[in-house]
Motif scaffolding. Structure first.
Motif, PDB file in Angstrom:
ATOM      1  N   GLY A  58     -28.607  41.725  45.598  1.00 54.76           N
ATOM      2  CA  GLY A  58     -28.043  40.733  44.669  1.00 54.76           C
ATOM      3  C   GLY A  58     -27.125  39.733  45.344  1.00 54.76           C
ATOM      4  N   TRP A  59     -27.349  39.490  46.654  1.00 52.98           N
ATOM      5  CA  TRP A  59     -26.438  38.634  47.396  1.00 52.98           C
ATOM      6  C   TRP A  59     -27.059  37.286  47.787  1.00 52.98           C
ATOM      7  CZ3 TRP A  59     -24.903  43.398  50.818  1.00 52.98           C
ATOM      8  CH2 TRP A  59     -24.060  44.219  50.066  1.00 52.98           C
ATOM      9  N   ILE A  60     -28.121  36.910  47.103  1.00 53.77           N
ATOM     10  CA  ILE A  60     -28.660  35.542  47.261  1.00 53.77           C
ATOM     11  C   ILE A  60     -28.658  34.913  45.868  1.00 53.77           C
ATOM     12  CG2 ILE A  60     -30.620  34.143  48.043  1.00 53.77           C
ATOM     13  CD1 ILE A  60     -31.515  36.490  49.783  1.00 53.77           C
ATOM     14  N   GLY A  61     -28.338  33.633  45.804  1.00 54.78           N
ATOM     15  CA  GLY A  61     -28.248  32.978  44.492  1.00 54.78           C
ATOM     16  C   GLY A  61     -27.157  33.604  43.633  1.00 54.78           C
ATOM     17  N   MET A  62     -26.099  34.027  44.284  1.00 57.29           N
ATOM     18  CA  MET A  62     -25.063  34.793  43.566  1.00 57.29           C
ATOM     19  C   MET A  62     -24.421  34.032  42.413  1.00 57.29           C
ATOM     20  SD  MET A  62     -23.081  36.756  46.609  1.00 57.29           S
ATOM     21  CE  MET A  62     -21.903  37.597  45.555  1.00 57.29           C
ATOM     22  N   THR A  63     -24.279  32.700  42.574  1.00 59.17           N
ATOM     23  CA  THR A  63     -23.570  31.920  41.545  1.00 59.17           C
ATOM     24  C   THR A  63     -24.531  31.309  40.518  1.00 59.17           C
ATOM     25  OG1 THR A  63     -23.692  29.904  42.858  1.00 59.17           O
ATOM     26  CG2 THR A  63     -21.758  31.305  43.219  1.00 59.17           C
ATOM     27  N   TRP A  64     -25.828  31.514  40.694  1.00 59.53           N
ATOM     28  CA  TRP A  64     -26.818  30.831  39.838  1.00 59.53           C
ATOM     29  C   TRP A  64     -26.980  31.534  38.491  1.00 59.53           C
ATOM     30  CZ3 TRP A  64     -31.326  30.330  43.951  1.00 59.53           C
ATOM     31  CH2 TRP A  64     -30.823  29.658  45.077  1.00 59.53           C
ATOM     32  N   PRO A  65     -27.472  30.800  37.488  1.00 57.06           N
ATOM     33  CA  PRO A  65     -27.677  31.406  36.166  1.00 57.06           C
ATOM     34  C   PRO A  65     -28.657  32.578  36.195  1.00 57.06           C
ATOM     35  CG  PRO A  65     -27.918  29.016  36.065  1.00 57.06           C
ATOM     36  CD  PRO A  65     -27.829  29.368  37.512  1.00 57.06           C
ATOM     37  N   LYS A  66     -28.397  33.551  35.335  1.00 58.62           N
ATOM     38  CA  LYS A  66     -29.253  34.748  35.295  1.00 58.62           C
ATOM     39  C   LYS A  66     -30.677  34.410  34.890  1.00 58.62           C
ATOM     40  CE  LYS A  66     -25.834  38.305  34.877  1.00 58.62           C
ATOM     41  NZ  LYS A  66     -24.918  39.043  34.057  1.00 58.62           N
ATOM     42  N   ARG A  67     -30.838  33.354  34.092  1.00 54.03           N
ATOM     43  CA  ARG A  67     -32.214  33.068  33.634  1.00 54.03           C
ATOM     44  C   ARG A  67     -33.133  32.640  34.777  1.00 54.03           C
ATOM     45  NH1 ARG A  67     -29.347  28.746  31.926  1.00 54.03           N
ATOM     46  NH2 ARG A  67     -30.170  26.642  32.299  1.00 54.03           N
ATOM     47  N   TYR A  68     -32.563  32.284  35.924  1.00 55.24           N
ATOM     48  CA  TYR A  68     -33.410  31.985  37.094  1.00 55.24           C
ATOM     49  C   TYR A  68     -33.318  33.106  38.133  1.00 55.24           C
ATOM     50  CZ  TYR A  68     -32.982  27.374  34.961  1.00 55.24           C
ATOM     51  OH  TYR A  68     -32.990  26.349  34.080  1.00 55.24           O
ATOM     52  N   GLY A  69     -32.875  34.259  37.701  1.00 63.60           N
ATOM     53  CA  GLY A  69     -32.767  35.392  38.632  1.00 63.60           C
ATOM     54  C   GLY A  69     -31.400  35.522  39.278  1.00 63.60           C
ATOM     55  N   GLU A 113     -39.574  23.402  35.253  1.00 60.05           N
ATOM     56  CA  GLU A 113     -40.736  24.099  35.832  1.00 60.05           C
ATOM     57  C   GLU A 113     -40.441  24.480  37.286  1.00 60.05           C
ATOM     58  OE1 GLU A 113     -44.054  24.706  38.224  1.00 60.05           O
ATOM     59  OE2 GLU A 113     -43.086  22.754  38.352  1.00 60.05           O
ATOM     60  N   GLN A 114     -39.844  23.566  38.056  1.00 53.33           N
ATOM     61  CA  GLN A 114     -39.518  23.876  39.466  1.00 53.33           C
ATOM     62  C   GLN A 114     -38.513  25.021  39.545  1.00 53.33           C
ATOM     63  OE1 GLN A 114     -38.115  20.010  40.673  1.00 53.33           O
ATOM     64  NE2 GLN A 114     -40.128  19.351  41.402  1.00 53.33           N
ATOM     65  N   ARG A 115     -37.512  24.969  38.684  1.00 54.50           N
ATOM     66  CA  ARG A 115     -36.480  26.027  38.721  1.00 54.50           C
ATOM     67  C   ARG A 115     -37.092  27.384  38.416  1.00 54.50           C
ATOM     68  NH1 ARG A 115     -32.899  22.785  34.784  1.00 54.50           N
ATOM     69  NH2 ARG A 115     -32.126  21.156  36.132  1.00 54.50           N
ATOM     70  N   GLU A 116     -37.921  27.426  37.372  1.00 50.75           N
ATOM     71  CA  GLU A 116     -38.495  28.723  36.977  1.00 50.75           C
ATOM     72  C   GLU A 116     -39.475  29.248  38.028  1.00 50.75           C
ATOM     73  OE1 GLU A 116     -40.058  28.133  33.073  1.00 50.75           O
ATOM     74  OE2 GLU A 116     -38.065  28.124  32.164  1.00 50.75           O
ATOM     75  N   ARG A 117     -40.164  28.316  38.674  1.00 48.21           N
ATOM     76  CA  ARG A 117     -41.180  28.716  39.656  1.00 48.21           C
ATOM     77  C   ARG A 117     -40.539  29.144  40.980  1.00 48.21           C
ATOM     78  NH1 ARG A 117     -44.118  25.115  42.996  1.00 48.21           N
ATOM     79  NH2 ARG A 117     -43.371  23.363  41.762  1.00 48.21           N
ATOM     80  N   ILE A 118     -39.476  28.451  41.394  1.00 42.97           N
ATOM     81  CA  ILE A 118     -38.974  28.631  42.761  1.00 42.97           C
ATOM     82  C   ILE A 118     -37.731  29.536  42.854  1.00 42.97           C
ATOM     83  CG2 ILE A 118     -38.026  27.375  44.753  1.00 42.97           C
ATOM     84  CD1 ILE A 118     -40.934  26.682  44.320  1.00 42.97           C
ATOM     85  N   GLY A 121     -37.802  33.473  43.366  1.00 43.83           N
ATOM     86  CA  GLY A 121     -38.302  33.876  44.696  1.00 43.83           C
ATOM     87  C   GLY A 121     -37.229  33.738  45.766  1.00 43.83           C
ATOM     88  N   ILE A 122     -36.405  32.687  45.639  1.00 36.64           N
ATOM     89  CA  ILE A 122     -35.290  32.529  46.592  1.00 36.64           C
ATOM     90  C   ILE A 122     -34.324  33.697  46.429  1.00 36.64           C
ATOM     91  CG2 ILE A 122     -33.289  31.127  47.216  1.00 36.64           C
ATOM     92  CD1 ILE A 122     -34.809  28.632  46.377  1.00 36.64           C
ATOM     93  N   VAL A 123     -33.995  34.001  45.179  1.00 39.11           N
ATOM     94  CA  VAL A 123     -33.022  35.063  44.895  1.00 39.11           C
ATOM     95  C   VAL A 123     -33.505  36.413  45.459  1.00 39.11           C
ATOM     96  CG1 VAL A 123     -32.026  36.407  43.000  1.00 39.11           C
ATOM     97  CG2 VAL A 123     -32.032  33.921  42.870  1.00 39.11           C
ATOM     98  N   ARG A 124     -34.818  36.638  45.425  1.00 30.28           N
ATOM     99  CA  ARG A 124     -35.349  37.901  45.963  1.00 30.28           C
ATOM    100  C   ARG A 124     -35.423  37.878  47.495  1.00 30.28           C
ATOM    101  NH1 ARG A 124     -39.020  37.157  41.630  1.00 30.28           N
ATOM    102  NH2 ARG A 124     -40.597  36.388  43.082  1.00 30.28           N
ATOM    103  N   GLY A 125     -35.070  36.739  48.110  1.00 27.18           N
ATOM    104  CA  GLY A 125     -35.125  36.645  49.577  1.00 27.18           C
ATOM    105  C   GLY A 125     -36.535  36.473  50.090  1.00 27.18           C
ATOM    106  N   GLU A 126     -37.408  35.918  49.250  1.00 25.48           N
ATOM    107  CA  GLU A 126     -38.816  35.807  49.641  1.00 25.48           C
ATOM    108  C   GLU A 126     -39.232  34.401  50.059  1.00 25.48           C
ATOM    109  OE1 GLU A 126     -40.860  37.299  46.218  1.00 25.48           O
ATOM    110  OE2 GLU A 126     -40.232  39.369  46.611  1.00 25.48           O
TER     111      GLU A 126
END
Ligand SMILES: Cc1cc2nc3c(=O)[nH]c(=O)nc-3n(C[C@H](O)[C@H](O)[C@H](O)COP(=O)(O)OP(=O)(O)OC[C@H]3O[C@@H](n4cnc5c(N)ncnc54)[C@H](O)[C@@H]3O)c2cc1C
Length: 384
Positions: A58-69, A113-118, A121-126
């Protein structure tokens, strides 16, 4: 109107300090066997498996909204994760361009659409990102770029060349700045950002550029009639300059701008502690005092981000003072100890000294040169 610097003294909140223990335990478990010269590469180290494990914590995208992971945690908690990773020299490169700037850029200017798609995956480190700004004749004068994205059916056809594109050969996406319109005498207009899929876009050739230390992370990325769909445009046509300056502020704001030589400071302490004398004590004391001051300035920038303030001026200052500090370290260490730097052979201390000596010149170039930053600072202070 003249402005002044705002560097508020700031203690990290208890939840951030609690997190520090978790990150240290993770790094001990995942990274304790790394050689000093591997740690010296720090944010140059690219390891997708490591990034996935960081994402799982849970240490990538730490400050981002939960709806995008994302995890909706504070910028100060993110700061602690980052400084622990960098201090340990962990290989963060496969996730951290996206975490630091590409993700925040999409959050602010991307389509839903870009936010939901991308973003998930960033948050998962992929998903690894590269930055496509500089061109062969456009570095500091970024607004002079010439790579052209011409309107076509359903998107744009791109022709031109990007250069110094770190990790483009191993990344999934490139956030690229292209010229969509030529406006005579107004080079800052007509620029647009795109989310380019490096894996599937036809017409892209990526060629390696080997750096001074003999390593391949830079690339030249050539576009020949490469088709980029409308859905890949980030923001409105012509808004690229405003967006790219926001992105550069993200790029300049973190602790990476003074921690690039930390592995050498650590090895120096190991080296001189066997036979400490007054000169080495004084030098180590100076280096640690420099680090502590820069850290205070840098956490203050993180605090401004948390408060929703604009830290452009302060971030540029931390980067300028920070890179001056980290660039001075190899010379100070060499003068103090007298040991010759080496590449692959020699003691761990010599190898780290060799690596940092060879990479230090780049510290004040990447993310905006010293002269450019000082121009930004002067403007921010109302001096020009
Ligand atoms: C390690 C590293 C990684 C990088 N990664 C990327 C990447 O992933 N993507 C990307 O797009 N770019 C990347 N770059 C490129 C970087 O952004 C540029 O090198 C930088 O912006 C400087 O541009 P330039 O090299 O063309 O130098 P120039 O702009 O030609 O500058 C040369 C010198 O002239 C000085 N100068 C230029 N203009 C002025 C002025 N108006 N006033 C005073 N002095 C001036 C500069 O400060 C510098 O000292 C990377 C660079 C490095 C070193």
């Amino acid at each position: 109107m003249p402005t002044t610097f705002r560097f508020a003294l700031r203690d990290l909140p208890p939840e951030a300090e609690a997190l520090r223990g978790e990150v240290r335990a993770f790094l001990r478990e995942q990274f304790s066997g790394a050689k000093p010269v591997t740690r010296a590469r720090s944010w140059g180290g690219f390891d997708r498996e490591f990034s996935r494990r960081v994402g799982a914590r849970g240490w990538i995208g730490m400050t981002w909204p939960k709806r995008y992971g994302g995890h909706e945690r504070s910028f100060l908690e993110r700061y602690v994760v980052l400084e622990e990773m960098l201090a340990a020299g962990a290989p963060v490169s496969a996730h951290w361009v996206a975490d630091r700037q590409s993700g925040p850029l999409l959050l602010r200017f991307g389509t839903e659409e870009q936010r939901e798609r991308i973003l998930p995956g960033i948050v998962r480190g992929e998903l690894a990102f590269a930055i496509g700004m500089s061109e062969p004749d456009s570095g500091s004068d970024l607004a002079s770029i010439r790579t052209r994205a011409a309107r076509a059916d359903g998107g744009y056809v791109v022709n031109g060349t990007k250069v110094w594109t770190s990790n483009a050969h191993i990344s999934d996406y490139l956030i690229a700045l292209f010229r969509t319109q030529i406006v005579p005498d107004k080079k800052h207009e007509g620029l647009t950002q795109f989310l380019v899929d490096l894996k599937s876009t036809k017409g892209i050739t990526i060629r390696p550029i080997i750096d001074l230390a003999g390593r391949h992370h830079f690339n030249e990325v050539n576009f020949t009639d490469a088709f980029v769909p409308e859905a890949a445009r980030v923001g409105n046509e012509g808004d690229g300059w405003k967006q790219v300056t926001t992105e550069l502020a993200f790029e300049r704001s973190g602790p990476e701008r003074y921690l690039s030589s930390i592995s050498l400071i650590r090895e120096l302490i190991r080296e001189v502690s066997a036979r400490p004398d007054e000169r080495s004590l004084e030098q180590v004391g100076r280096l640690v005092a420099g680090l502590a001051t820069l850290r205070q300035m840098s956490t203050s920038v993180a605090g401004m981000l948390q408060a929703g303030e604009n830290p452009n001026l302060e971030a540029a200052t931390v980067k300028d003072v920070g890179t001056t500090f980290e660039q001075s370290v190899p010379e100070l260490v060499h003068a103090l100890v007298g040991t010759e730097p080496t590449n692959e052979t020699g003691s761990p201390f010599q190898q780290v000294l060799g690596y940092i000596t060879q990479t230090a010149p780049s510290f004040s170039l990447r993310g905006g040169t010293r002269e450019i930053l000082r121009g930004i600072i002067a403007r921010g202070l109302g001096l020009r």
